[in-house]
Design an enzyme around this catalytic site. Structure first.
Site, mmCIF file in Angstrom:
data_model
loop_
_atom_site.group_PDB
_atom_site.id
_atom_site.type_symbol
_atom_site.label_atom_id
_atom_site.label_comp_id
_atom_site.label_asym_id
_atom_site.label_seq_id
_atom_site.Cartn_x
_atom_site.Cartn_y
_atom_site.Cartn_z
ATOM 1 N N ASN A 158 -12.807 0.173 -2.943
ATOM 2 C CA ASN A 158 -11.927 -0.056 -4.086
ATOM 3 C C ASN A 158 -10.864 1.032 -4.189
ATOM 4 O O ASN A 158 -10.820 1.801 -5.148
ATOM 5 C CB ASN A 158 -12.789 -0.086 -5.355
ATOM 6 C CG ASN A 158 -12.178 -0.913 -6.459
ATOM 7 O OD1 ASN A 158 -12.562 -0.768 -7.604
ATOM 8 N ND2 ASN A 158 -11.252 -1.782 -6.154
ATOM 9 N N TYR A 187 -19.025 -1.759 -14.888
ATOM 10 C CA TYR A 187 -18.512 -2.670 -13.869
ATOM 11 C C TYR A 187 -18.801 -2.171 -12.454
ATOM 12 O O TYR A 187 -18.515 -1.022 -12.108
ATOM 13 C CB TYR A 187 -16.995 -2.872 -14.019
ATOM 14 C CG TYR A 187 -16.408 -3.667 -12.876
ATOM 15 C CD1 TYR A 187 -16.579 -5.041 -12.811
ATOM 16 C CD2 TYR A 187 -15.741 -3.032 -11.822
ATOM 17 C CE1 TYR A 187 -16.080 -5.774 -11.746
ATOM 18 C CE2 TYR A 187 -15.237 -3.759 -10.753
ATOM 19 C CZ TYR A 187 -15.416 -5.125 -10.719
ATOM 20 O OH TYR A 187 -14.940 -5.846 -9.664
ATOM 21 N N TYR A 229 33.499 0.466 11.461
ATOM 22 C CA TYR A 229 32.568 1.005 10.459
ATOM 23 C C TYR A 229 31.299 1.601 11.078
ATOM 24 O O TYR A 229 30.714 2.544 10.533
ATOM 25 C CB TYR A 229 32.140 -0.106 9.499
ATOM 26 C CG TYR A 229 33.200 -0.568 8.529
ATOM 27 C CD1 TYR A 229 34.449 0.047 8.459
ATOM 28 C CD2 TYR A 229 32.940 -1.634 7.676
ATOM 29 C CE1 TYR A 229 35.414 -0.396 7.574
ATOM 30 C CE2 TYR A 229 33.896 -2.081 6.779
ATOM 31 C CZ TYR A 229 35.136 -1.461 6.730
ATOM 32 O OH TYR A 229 36.068 -1.906 5.846
ATOM 33 N N PHE A 286 -6.347 0.990 -8.511
ATOM 34 C CA PHE A 286 -6.425 0.383 -7.177
ATOM 35 C C PHE A 286 -5.232 -0.504 -6.855
ATOM 36 O O PHE A 286 -5.096 -0.981 -5.737
ATOM 37 C CB PHE A 286 -7.690 -0.466 -7.060
ATOM 38 C CG PHE A 286 -7.864 -1.431 -8.211
ATOM 39 C CD1 PHE A 286 -6.993 -2.497 -8.401
ATOM 40 C CD2 PHE A 286 -8.891 -1.250 -9.128
ATOM 41 C CE1 PHE A 286 -7.133 -3.369 -9.456
ATOM 42 C CE2 PHE A 286 -9.037 -2.130 -10.198
ATOM 43 C CZ PHE A 286 -8.156 -3.189 -10.359
ATOM 44 N N ARG A 303 32.595 5.049 11.684
ATOM 45 C CA ARG A 303 33.222 5.718 10.556
ATOM 46 C C ARG A 303 32.272 5.864 9.352
ATOM 47 O O ARG A 303 32.373 6.820 8.588
ATOM 48 C CB ARG A 303 34.463 4.924 10.132
ATOM 49 C CG ARG A 303 35.354 5.687 9.209
ATOM 50 C CD ARG A 303 36.580 4.950 8.708
ATOM 51 N NE ARG A 303 36.890 3.658 9.274
ATOM 52 C CZ ARG A 303 37.494 2.693 8.587
ATOM 53 N NH1 ARG A 303 37.836 2.887 7.326
ATOM 54 N NH2 ARG A 303 37.784 1.546 9.165
ATOM 55 N N GLU A 321 -8.233 -11.572 -10.767
ATOM 56 C CA GLU A 321 -7.251 -10.730 -10.080
ATOM 57 C C GLU A 321 -5.980 -11.574 -9.909
ATOM 58 O O GLU A 321 -5.706 -12.130 -8.848
ATOM 59 C CB GLU A 321 -7.843 -10.245 -8.754
ATOM 60 C CG GLU A 321 -9.065 -9.356 -9.008
ATOM 61 C CD GLU A 321 -9.979 -9.164 -7.814
ATOM 62 O OE1 GLU A 321 -9.577 -9.538 -6.697
ATOM 63 O OE2 GLU A 321 -11.094 -8.653 -8.002
ATOM 64 N N HIS A 336 -17.523 -8.404 1.915
ATOM 65 C CA HIS A 336 -16.087 -8.125 1.853
ATOM 66 C C HIS A 336 -15.483 -7.761 3.211
ATOM 67 O O HIS A 336 -14.260 -7.640 3.324
ATOM 68 C CB HIS A 336 -15.811 -6.989 0.854
ATOM 69 C CG HIS A 336 -15.890 -7.431 -0.578
ATOM 70 N ND1 HIS A 336 -16.989 -8.082 -1.095
ATOM 71 C CD2 HIS A 336 -15.008 -7.319 -1.607
ATOM 72 C CE1 HIS A 336 -16.783 -8.343 -2.370
ATOM 73 N NE2 HIS A 336 -15.588 -7.901 -2.708
#
Length: 497
Positions: free
Chosen positions: A199, A56, A281, A330, A284, A414, A86
């Site tokens: 990746n 791959y 609060y 990944f 405290r 994906e 990309h």
């Protein structure tokens, strides 16, 4: 003179990484790391010579195109096309210091030799780092699965002389021109190298590393602010008694109570007179609130230190067993959940801080309304609390978890993504916001303490107060608060606690 840091392949802490970056260290690759990287590359090159065997992203397409075989003469073109296609980032430019962290983390991820890249590629990244270069990346584009693809593709483009760099003062310059200026030559990417570069989780992790570095300072600053406010409010120190916290022994709660008492030690105000039986609060419950944030920071630190020392690309090379395995390292789920958790913890430090600011302005415990003796003619610190409240609201918006969402991509291949990049990168603003909220409390508490004279707070806090008053002098008149908030931010950013 720059210090030198040798990468040996051993685990690094976030403190190590901080020191490398802050000292502007020159990093070198140990011989053992070079050998590991070379061993992985040698096996990969042997493996891709085998006929009729697909791996791959090495001799196949990407994502849903995983079943498309690539001919040997197109493998280099495949890697170049990958990073060009990309590099689809959008939104704000990633800050210089984050880009530098991405670069360092990418180098570290290749050192075990399981990514199949050449030694020369790792050495080129080291050359970038040592020259102070920072690839220009953009905040949006990563889904936090299949790696931080879009931003890391922008980094990868610079290796072939394309894309851009960002300078320390935020100026974007063309990669080719910038490389020429530094006498650095571009590379031609070989099999798998483009994929290995994009990746991984280094973009998400870099923001996480930065946020964790800031979170420790924010926690310490929150304790200083709380102690200043407690004393200015003539608060009761009883809730910080160690015996209370031993009965509910969360580590952060015990640690925080101890820190407040340490900071309060020797205070004339705290020792003076009767105290109210119970405080609100926001005073405290500081051990319980701040302490839980401290515990969350510790948990997230462990997660991110594991991620920093991990190999997160795909497929992975195992030369010892002569295997190339596809998996899902990944996937940014560990980072996404941890950073959404950290966002809540840091936002809470700001939320309770704003409540203490509010209490100091209400005219209780002998303090004048809005910390001015001329309320009506003057508004004093009234609107400082408005600003803090506005930013608290903004942080609540930023706490919406990114990790709960998943939008399928690549034709459903994906089909579950982590959104870790969004979970981590929104912390950049949230940390800055929390710092502003705490600085407003710091400024307000310092003004409230003016009305407790001649009694003094603790010797340690008096030293801080004295140094601060040289930068922001006390003033009884109304004045523009924005410059005061800015100066207070600058002071608290460097405050050693």
């Amino acid at each position: 003179m720059h210090t030198q840091f040798e990468i040996t392949g051993g685990p690094l802490s976030l403190k190590d990484i901080s020191q490398i970056c802050s000292n502007k260290s020159q990093i070198i690759l140990s011989p053992s790391c070079s050998e590991c990287i070379q061993r992985g590359r040698d096996f990969l090159e042997r493996a891709i010579q085998e006929k009729d065997k697909n791996f791959y992203g090495i001799n196949t397409g990407f994502g849903s195109l995983y079943n498309v075989s690539i001919s040997p003469d197109a493998i280099e073109r495949l890697q170049l096309n990958l990073i060009r296609s990309h590099a689809a980032g959008a939104g704000p430019l990633v800050p210089y210091e984050i880009s530098r962290l991405v670069l360092l983390l990418k180098i570290l991820s290749f050192c075990p030799g399981n990514s199949g890249v050449r030694v020369v590629l790792v050495e080129k990244l080291i050359e970038y780092f040592n020259a102070g270069l920072a690839p220009a990346m953009y905040q949006f584009g990563s889904l936090g699965a299949s790696g931080d693809l879009a931003p890391l593709a922008h980094l990868a483009l610079t290796l072939v002389g394309e894309g851009e760099f960002v300078t320390e003062d935020g100026i974007v310059v063309p990669a080719g021109k910038h490389l020429d200026t530094h006498s650095i030559s571009p590379l031609t990417l070989k099999a798998k190298e483009g994929l290995a570069l994009i990746n991984g989780t280094q973009f998400s992790t870099a923001y996480a590393v930065w946020a964790l570095g800031k979170s420790h300072h924010l926690y310490d600053l929150a304790n200083v602010c709380a102690t200043l406010s407690l004393d200015a409010f003539t608060g009761n120190p009883e809730p910080f008694d160690a015996r209370i916290h031993q009965l509910r022994p969360h580590a952060g709660q015990i640690h925080t109570a101890s820190e407040i008492l340490r900071l309060l030690k020797g205070s004339e105000i705290s020792a003076e007179g009767e105290k109210q039986l119970q405080d609100p609060y926001a005073f405290r419950c500081v051990p319980q609130v701040h302490g839980t944030s401290w515990d969350v920071i510790g948990h997230c630190l462990k997660v991110i230190e594991t991620e920093v020392n991990s190999v997160t690309d795909n497929p992975l090379i195992f030369p010892e067993s002569e295997d190339i395995l596809s998996g899902g390292n990944f996937h940014g789920q560990p980072i996404a959940l941890a950073m959404d958790y950290l966002a809540l913890a840091l936002a809470e430090l700001g939320s309770i801080s704003e409540r203490r600011t509010y209490q100091l302005l209400c005219g209780h415990r002998g303090l004048p309304e809005y910390l001015t003796l001329a309320a009506g003619v003057q508004s004093g610190f009234m609107i400082a609390q408005y600003t803090a409240a506005s930013i608290v609201n903004r942080n609540k918006m930023l706490c919406t978890p990114a990790s709960i969402d998943s939008i399928p991509s690549s034709k459903g291949q994906e089909d579950h993504v982590s959104m870790s990049a969004n979970a981590a990168s929104k912390l950049y603003e949230l940390c800055d916001n929390a710092h502003t909220i705490l600085s407003i409390e710091f400024l307000t508490a310092m003004r409230a303490l003016d009305f407790r004279k001649p009694e003094k707070t603790s010797p340690q806090l008096e030293l801080i107060r004295e140094a601060f008053r040289k930068i922001v002098p006390a003033n009884d008149d109304d004045q523009a608060l924005q410059p005061l908030i800015k100066k207070t931010r600058e002071y608290t950013a460097t405050l050693k606690i």
